[in-house]
Design a protein around this motif. Sequence first.
Motif, short mmCIF file in Angstrom:
data_model
loop_
_atom_site.label_atom_id
_atom_site.label_comp_id
_atom_site.label_asym_id
_atom_site.label_seq_id
_atom_site.Cartn_x
_atom_site.Cartn_y
_atom_site.Cartn_z
N GLY A 148 28.33 39.69 37.68
CA GLY A 148 28.71 38.47 36.98
C GLY A 148 30.00 37.88 37.52
N ILE A 149 31.00 38.74 37.75
CA ILE A 149 32.28 38.28 38.29
C ILE A 149 32.12 37.69 39.68
N ILE A 150 31.36 38.38 40.53
CA ILE A 150 31.23 37.92 41.91
C ILE A 150 30.39 36.64 42.00
N LEU A 151 29.38 36.50 41.14
CA LEU A 151 28.58 35.27 41.13
C LEU A 151 29.42 34.09 40.64
N MET A 152 30.21 34.31 39.60
CA MET A 152 31.09 33.26 39.11
C MET A 152 32.10 32.85 40.18
N SER A 153 32.65 33.85 40.87
CA SER A 153 33.61 33.56 41.93
C SER A 153 32.95 32.82 43.07
N MET A 154 31.70 33.19 43.39
CA MET A 154 30.99 32.52 44.48
C MET A 154 30.75 31.05 44.15
N VAL A 155 30.32 30.75 42.93
CA VAL A 155 30.08 29.36 42.53
C VAL A 155 31.37 28.55 42.61
N MET A 156 32.45 29.12 42.07
CA MET A 156 33.74 28.42 42.11
C MET A 156 34.24 28.26 43.54
N SER A 157 34.00 29.24 44.38
CA SER A 157 34.43 29.16 45.78
C SER A 157 33.63 28.10 46.54
N LEU A 158 32.33 28.01 46.27
CA LEU A 158 31.51 26.98 46.91
C LEU A 158 31.96 25.59 46.50
N LEU A 159 32.28 25.42 45.22
CA LEU A 159 32.77 24.12 44.76
C LEU A 159 34.11 23.78 45.41
N ALA A 160 35.01 24.76 45.45
CA ALA A 160 36.32 24.53 46.07
C ALA A 160 36.17 24.23 47.56
N ALA A 161 35.29 24.98 48.24
CA ALA A 161 35.06 24.74 49.67
C ALA A 161 34.45 23.35 49.91
N ALA A 162 33.56 22.91 48.99
CA ALA A 162 32.96 21.58 49.12
C ALA A 162 34.03 20.49 49.00
N VAL A 163 34.96 20.66 48.08
CA VAL A 163 36.05 19.69 47.93
C VAL A 163 36.92 19.67 49.18
N TRP A 215 30.35 36.78 50.62
CA TRP A 215 29.85 37.81 49.70
C TRP A 215 30.39 39.18 50.07
N SER A 216 30.36 39.51 51.37
CA SER A 216 30.86 40.83 51.80
C SER A 216 32.36 40.96 51.56
N ARG A 217 33.10 39.89 51.84
CA ARG A 217 34.54 39.92 51.59
C ARG A 217 34.82 39.99 50.08
N GLY A 218 34.00 39.28 49.32
CA GLY A 218 34.17 39.30 47.87
C GLY A 218 33.92 40.68 47.28
N TRP A 219 32.89 41.38 47.79
CA TRP A 219 32.60 42.72 47.29
C TRP A 219 33.75 43.68 47.57
N ARG A 220 34.29 43.60 48.80
CA ARG A 220 35.40 44.48 49.14
C ARG A 220 36.61 44.21 48.24
N ALA A 221 36.90 42.92 48.05
CA ALA A 221 38.03 42.57 47.19
C ALA A 221 37.78 43.00 45.75
N LEU A 222 36.54 42.79 45.27
CA LEU A 222 36.22 43.10 43.88
C LEU A 222 36.40 44.58 43.58
N ILE A 223 35.85 45.44 44.44
CA ILE A 223 35.95 46.89 44.18
C ILE A 223 37.40 47.33 44.18
N SER A 224 38.19 46.84 45.12
CA SER A 224 39.61 47.20 45.17
C SER A 224 40.34 46.72 43.92
N ILE A 225 40.07 45.48 43.53
CA ILE A 225 40.74 44.91 42.36
C ILE A 225 40.36 45.67 41.10
N GLU A 226 39.08 45.98 40.95
CA GLU A 226 38.64 46.67 39.74
C GLU A 226 39.25 48.06 39.63
N MET A 227 39.45 48.72 40.77
CA MET A 227 40.09 50.03 40.73
C MET A 227 41.54 49.90 40.27
#
Length: 249
Positions: A61-76, A183-195
């Motif tokens: 859920g966190i990574i999908l939300m981040s992906m949507v927000m990142s796509l919108l920010a990248a589009a802008v 997605w791959s960068r997001g997963w690496r960041a997510l696991i580190s952050i969650e720890m």
Amino acid sequence: MKRWMQSPLMTFAVIIAVWEGIALAQWFPETLFPSVDTVVKALIKLGAEGALISRIAYSIGIILMSMVMSLLAAAVLLWLSTRYKSMARQIGYLEAIFNPLPGMAVLPLVILWVGVTHKGMLLIMMHAMVWPIWAQMRVRFDALKQTYAAFMKAYSITGLRAGYHVYFCGSVGELLSSIKTAWSRGWRALISIEMVFGMVGTHTGLGWLIYERRMYMDTAGLYGVLLVIALIGVAVEQGLRTIEDRFRS
């Protein structure tokens, strides 16, 4: 070569066979290198307790939300950099500054600004995901603009028509490729952050589950969680590849 030999299942089968062979050879203590069936039993136990499913749902859920927000920010950012040459230069400088910074490097600042909250996690995730999307799509948009500039001018294709028929349709493959990278960068960041967030009070996500298993010396459970992360990564990779093949066919 037969198609089934090139599938991810074949890769997993080889890894499992090698793993089981090393475990049976007993080159390492069982607590450090458990057998495949021990890992599967630990994974089933975590699933039965409900911890695994809830943590998977939270992390995805966190990574999908981040992906949507990142796509919108990248589009802008793409719209600004395509519309204004001066903005393209400035955004390029920002990308050169922030893209090399790992999420863990900006984590202390984010904690100071917004605390140990979901907003902080989203900010770090977006930092990890926005820049690879923007950088790859910017290169593609520049190539499309140079290739079709005369065509768009001759047929008066501007605005939304140019945005969809030229830029979007012409860069679907690159968009999916940039999403894979993000997605791959997001997963690496997510696991580190969650720890880290788990250590300071937010006990959620697969990263915290890894830290928790290590704390309890549950090596089999730890390997099981890593296996789940790998399977999710393979599933996403195959899904994006299928979508890309359909667009190109």
